[in-house]
Design a protein around this motif. Structure first.
Motif, mmCIF file in Angstrom:
data_model
loop_
_atom_site.group_PDB
_atom_site.id
_atom_site.type_symbol
_atom_site.label_atom_id
_atom_site.label_comp_id
_atom_site.label_asym_id
_atom_site.label_seq_id
_atom_site.Cartn_x
_atom_site.Cartn_y
_atom_site.Cartn_z
ATOM 1 N N ALA A 102 41.667 57.475 34.303
ATOM 2 C CA ALA A 102 41.365 56.798 35.576
ATOM 3 C C ALA A 102 42.475 55.768 35.793
ATOM 4 C CB ALA A 102 40.004 56.131 35.526
ATOM 5 N N PRO A 142 44.302 53.927 38.976
ATOM 6 C CA PRO A 142 44.326 53.786 40.433
ATOM 7 C C PRO A 142 45.733 53.848 41.035
ATOM 8 C CG PRO A 142 43.497 51.776 39.363
ATOM 9 C CD PRO A 142 43.655 52.791 38.302
ATOM 10 N N ASP A 143 46.752 53.443 40.276
ATOM 11 C CA ASP A 143 48.126 53.470 40.807
ATOM 12 C C ASP A 143 49.063 53.922 39.688
ATOM 13 O OD1 ASP A 143 50.785 52.709 41.699
ATOM 14 O OD2 ASP A 143 49.789 51.521 43.252
ATOM 15 N N ARG A 186 52.146 54.778 39.489
ATOM 16 C CA ARG A 186 53.487 54.181 39.399
ATOM 17 C C ARG A 186 53.432 52.809 38.732
ATOM 18 N NH1 ARG A 186 58.077 56.837 38.937
ATOM 19 N NH2 ARG A 186 59.816 55.391 39.096
ATOM 20 N N VAL A 187 52.480 52.002 39.164
ATOM 21 C CA VAL A 187 52.342 50.671 38.567
ATOM 22 C C VAL A 187 51.943 50.801 37.092
ATOM 23 C CG1 VAL A 187 50.995 48.532 38.622
ATOM 24 C CG2 VAL A 187 51.892 49.498 40.744
ATOM 25 N N ALA A 188 51.057 51.734 36.772
ATOM 26 C CA ALA A 188 50.660 51.942 35.376
ATOM 27 C C ALA A 188 51.865 52.375 34.534
ATOM 28 C CB ALA A 188 49.549 52.983 35.294
ATOM 29 N N TYR A 236 55.047 51.449 35.036
ATOM 30 C CA TYR A 236 55.805 50.220 34.753
ATOM 31 C C TYR A 236 55.118 49.396 33.669
ATOM 32 C CZ TYR A 236 58.168 51.058 39.281
ATOM 33 O OH TYR A 236 58.877 51.597 40.326
ATOM 34 N N ALA A 237 53.788 49.291 33.766
ATOM 35 C CA ALA A 237 53.032 48.456 32.831
ATOM 36 C C ALA A 237 53.142 48.995 31.403
ATOM 37 C CB ALA A 237 51.573 48.377 33.263
ATOM 38 N N ALA A 261 56.794 48.581 29.987
ATOM 39 C CA ALA A 261 57.093 47.182 29.637
ATOM 40 C C ALA A 261 56.370 46.778 28.356
ATOM 41 C CB ALA A 261 56.688 46.255 30.785
ATOM 42 N N MET A 262 55.110 47.185 28.236
ATOM 43 C CA MET A 262 54.333 46.857 27.047
ATOM 44 C C MET A 262 54.985 47.440 25.795
ATOM 45 S SD MET A 262 50.304 47.658 26.626
ATOM 46 C CE MET A 262 50.043 49.017 25.542
ATOM 47 N N ALA A 296 43.619 51.711 28.155
ATOM 48 C CA ALA A 296 44.004 51.163 29.470
ATOM 49 C C ALA A 296 43.930 52.221 30.574
ATOM 50 C CB ALA A 296 45.417 50.563 29.404
ATOM 51 N N VAL A 297 44.195 53.488 30.235
ATOM 52 C CA VAL A 297 44.200 54.541 31.263
ATOM 53 C C VAL A 297 42.942 55.403 31.197
ATOM 54 C CG1 VAL A 297 46.724 54.605 31.185
ATOM 55 C CG2 VAL A 297 45.418 56.323 29.909
#
Lengths: 197, 197
Positions: A150, A152-153, A155-157, A159-160, A163-164, A194-195
């Motif tokens: 799950a 929601p975005d 592309r943002v996930a 990047y997250a 970076a992590m 997280a996902v």
């Protein structure tokens, strides 16, 4: 028999790149001169120009080679990991940590010296970086489609997560409290949750 | 009445710091001279030494002031957020993103120029950084104790969350597809799930 330009270049070229990588990472691209790089390699400053047209090209080639190596390694890993989104994501997570921890200077420069790339070189490095990000985004989208994730975005996930994982380079030291394999498992636990759907 | 040294210093000191910050972020500490900083401010190079003993002190004070401001902001936020670990973690997550996105040059230098700090200055910046990390680690440990979070290694989770959140600086641009508030919510969703029991 005299050494040919070719064989000489085969030895000296990589030594120049290693010296440039070390000096850029230690002092920053703008503070390092071609003369310093030549001194580190043990050749005359003028001789450097047999191997590279300028310092900008050295920087660009270091960053491009790093991204090319990363993308080649990913292609090999992805072939092994198969199609299942969860297995692909675990493979991506563990591989990202291992690949980047082995290349601290390249990773530092890749982040720090983007500002010093000429526009056309910046565009090429960005293209390669996006290709890497696109693989992770595709894994996340496939996992969402399969009902495993799950996100929601995506592309943002992407990047997250990147970076992590790259952040391991700022604190991990071999021989410390945790083995790299233990660190991989801790991060995979966080990425997986997280996902999670 | 002639301006006193004190009032003059009150105006020029901050201008010198802002100029140094901008130049260090653009070119790197090692590539920037005191003369360049003076030129940016519009004073003679010699006059700079009325305000700062040397370039190392300028760098250290920029990094220390950034961490002091961060810790002061956290103290105020933590007082508002109360004791509940989940509320504290959400407050930490959203505040970290907002605070850092407003200070891109400070954040870039904080990462990039650690290598250029004198040992005693490095130790002081590390102490402040650890104080910031310690707050998040305590939130995570309290959440585990309360049964709200499952975090096998709170120190590693602290590094992971901070790296993930600071990564927003590398891609977010105001006026793009997402508002900062939407970005905060996306990251909070991932942080919350990553540490979930």
């Amino acid at each position: 028999m005299a050494r040919t330009q070719g064989s000489h270049s085969d030895i000296t070229g990589p030594r120049i790149r290693r010296a440039a990588l070390r000096l850029f990472a230690r002092h920053g691209f703008a503070a390092v001169s071609m003369r310093q790089i030549a001194g580190e390699v043990g050749v005359q400053a003028g001789a450097l120009y047999n191997y590279t047209p300028d310092k900008q090209t050295l920087l660009f080639e270091l960053m491009r080679d790093h991204m090319d190596a990363l993308l080649a390694a990913r292609a090999a890993e992805a072939a092994r990991a198969g199609r299942d989104p969860m297995a692909r994501l675990e493979n991506f997570t563990r591989h990202h940590i291992r690949f980047h921890i082995e290349r601290p200077d390249e990773v530092f420069i890749a982040y720090m010296e983007l500002r010093n790339l000429a526009p056309e070189n910046f565009a090429e490095i960005e293209r390669l970086r996006h290709a890497y990000e696109d693989e992770l985004e595709t894994i996340l989208r496939n996992g969402v489609a399969a009902g495993d994730f799950a996100v929601p975005d995506p592309r943002v996930a992407t990047y997250a997560v990147i970076a992590m994982l790259t952040g391991v380079n700022t604190w991990y030291r071999a021989g410390g409290r945790l083995s790299l394999s233990e660190v991989e498992t801790l991060y995979w636990d966080m990425v997986r949750k997280a996902v999670a759907a």
